[in-house]
Every structure is written in C-alpha cells, then in structure tokens.
Write a protein that holds these residues in place. Sequence first.
Motif, PDB file in Angstrom:
ATOM      1  N   SER A  43     -12.777   7.772  -5.336  1.00 60.39           N
ATOM      2  CA  SER A  43     -11.320   7.712  -5.209  1.00 60.39           C
ATOM      3  C   SER A  43     -10.864   8.443  -3.955  1.00 60.39           C
ATOM      4  CB  SER A  43     -10.639   8.321  -6.434  1.00 60.39           C
ATOM      5  OG  SER A  43     -10.905   7.566  -7.601  1.00 60.39           O
ATOM      6  N   ARG A 101      -3.176   7.425  -4.611  1.00 63.05           N
ATOM      7  CA  ARG A 101      -4.623   7.373  -4.851  1.00 63.05           C
ATOM      8  C   ARG A 101      -5.098   5.928  -4.874  1.00 63.05           C
ATOM      9  NH1 ARG A 101      -5.482   8.633 -10.369  1.00 63.05           N
ATOM     10  NH2 ARG A 101      -6.177   6.492 -10.720  1.00 63.05           N
ATOM     11  N   PHE A 102      -6.202   5.686  -4.169  1.00 62.28           N
ATOM     12  CA  PHE A 102      -6.885   4.396  -4.207  1.00 62.28           C
ATOM     13  C   PHE A 102      -8.257   4.606  -4.835  1.00 62.28           C
ATOM     14  CE2 PHE A 102      -3.956   4.018  -0.610  1.00 62.28           C
ATOM     15  CZ  PHE A 102      -3.344   2.803  -0.867  1.00 62.28           C
ATOM     16  N   ASP A 103      -8.579   3.830  -5.868  1.00 64.82           N
ATOM     17  CA  ASP A 103      -9.869   3.942  -6.538  1.00 64.82           C
ATOM     18  C   ASP A 103     -10.874   2.944  -5.957  1.00 64.82           C
ATOM     19  OD1 ASP A 103      -8.861   5.919  -8.200  1.00 64.82           O
ATOM     20  OD2 ASP A 103      -8.245   4.493  -9.744  1.00 64.82           O
ATOM     21  N   ASN A 104     -12.162   3.224  -6.191  1.00 63.06           N
ATOM     22  CA  ASN A 104     -13.249   2.341  -5.733  1.00 63.06           C
ATOM     23  C   ASN A 104     -13.125   2.044  -4.240  1.00 63.06           C
ATOM     24  OD1 ASN A 104     -14.298   2.061  -8.440  1.00 63.06           O
ATOM     25  ND2 ASN A 104     -12.556   0.696  -8.831  1.00 63.06           N
ATOM     26  N   PRO A 131      -1.593   1.059  -4.451  1.00 69.16           N
ATOM     27  CA  PRO A 131      -2.440   2.173  -4.889  1.00 69.16           C
ATOM     28  C   PRO A 131      -2.601   2.173  -6.399  1.00 69.16           C
ATOM     29  CG  PRO A 131      -0.281   2.960  -4.204  1.00 69.16           C
ATOM     30  CD  PRO A 131      -0.337   1.516  -3.842  1.00 69.16           C
ATOM     31  N   ASP A 132      -3.673   2.798  -6.868  1.00 68.47           N
ATOM     32  CA  ASP A 132      -3.923   2.885  -8.305  1.00 68.47           C
ATOM     33  C   ASP A 132      -3.045   3.925  -8.976  1.00 68.47           C
ATOM     34  OD1 ASP A 132      -6.466   1.113  -8.920  1.00 68.47           O
ATOM     35  OD2 ASP A 132      -6.802   2.080  -6.990  1.00 68.47           O
ATOM     36  N   ALA A 133      -2.552   4.883  -8.203  1.00 70.30           N
ATOM     37  CA  ALA A 133      -1.656   5.898  -8.752  1.00 70.30           C
ATOM     38  C   ALA A 133      -0.823   6.466  -7.613  1.00 70.30           C
ATOM     39  CB  ALA A 133      -2.435   7.009  -9.441  1.00 70.30           C
ATOM     40  N   THR A 158       0.811  -1.216   0.000  1.00 74.02           N
ATOM     41  CA  THR A 158       0.000   0.000   0.000  1.00 74.02           C
ATOM     42  C   THR A 158       0.846   1.269   0.000  1.00 74.02           C
ATOM     43  OG1 THR A 158      -0.135   0.229   2.418  1.00 74.02           O
ATOM     44  CG2 THR A 158      -1.752  -1.225   1.347  1.00 74.02           C
ATOM     45  N   MET A 184     -13.943  -1.763  -2.597  1.00 71.83           N
ATOM     46  CA  MET A 184     -12.764  -2.612  -2.707  1.00 71.83           C
ATOM     47  C   MET A 184     -12.663  -3.571  -1.530  1.00 71.83           C
ATOM     48  SD  MET A 184      -9.766   0.147  -1.728  1.00 71.83           S
ATOM     49  CE  MET A 184      -8.463  -0.975  -2.194  1.00 71.83           C
TER      50      MET A 184
END
Length: 202
Positions: A153, A166-169, A180-182, A139, A173
Amino acid sequence: AIQVFSACSAGNVAPVLTLLTEDNVRPWDVDYDTATDRAFVALTDGTIAVFDQVTAKLANGEMTINGQDRTIIPTIGSATISAPTNIHGIDYDPASDTLVVSDVGSATDATDGKVYVLPAASSANEETEVSVNIAGPATMLGNPVDIMLAGNSLYVAEKSNNMIIRFDNIFSMAGGDVAPDAAVDYTAPESVAIIPSYLTRQ
C-alpha cells in the motif's frame, strides 16, 4: 544538496557528508537503502539521482560527493514525461527492487499530480519505463508532496486537495485514472509516515 549528519551529534554541527547533484538541480526528498548503501534522491526537474556506496565513501574520508552515479529519467511509452514535471516524494522497496515516486507537476494545478512505479531501480539508468502510472481526476492527485510505502500500500500526502490518500496493491495494479482505496481529510499535509506497531503497543 543532501546533507548527512551524525546521529550522535547535537546542536550547531556541520554535516559529516554532503551529496551534490549534477548541475545543482534541487533535491526534494531522499530515501536511503542500508543494505546496498544507496541513496535515491527526488529532483525537482522530474528526474531521480542515484548515489552508490554513500557510507563507504564517507568511511574512505570523502566529505563531499560531487554528482550522482546515475540519473533515472521516467518515461511513459518510451517518451520522456512532458513538463511540468517535479518529483517530490520517493520511497524504495528493497524486497522488489522497486522505486515509487510522486510528481506534483505544476504547483499551481490541483489536478495534475501523478504517481510512478519504477522497477529494477538498483540498476536503472537514464530513460526508464514506468510500470505503473497513476494519474487523472479520479485519483485526487494534485500536489502529492510526500509518499510512504507500507507493504503493498502507498500512502500519499496530497497537499493541494487537503487529504491523506491510500492506494493498495501498488506494485501490481494497472494504474491509470483510478480512485484511491481510502482517503481522509487533512489540511494541506506536507509529509506522511507510517508508525511501526511496536511503538504504539501499551
């Protein structure tokens, strides 16, 4: 304490309202929901203070609110979270009545940060089961000192690892040790905010 100031004031002025936590536990961050007149306060002892009818009490002449109406204690598997636990970032999503908080754990450990999602926040009281728990080395959470939601997000100011991530959904989730997604490098960020698109239009 949480100090509330009038937006019409300037200079060296006194607060119009002070929110005092029980046992003088130190607050770190606050999110206020105008629709319900409720303030959610991140506390450094790993809990969340909830103050109801904040501006209503101000309108009734109260200048100090002594103690929160409720205290949310996050739990995982019906067990309270082991120390060190230190809630820093907090953001409330009124559409889903969900609270998202970040836990820096130990300030000297760059690997033990966590993010929790807490449902039914408007009525939560005392032990409340976390619906999403994001934690682990993948993470990149060490000291997530601030967070902000943008739709589904979650943006995180990750101070010890020098990143904005950034964590999406975030609400749906599974959680766990997920990457992280980004992520973007940024030296020791202390806070994060999403600028509305209308402010950047030419």
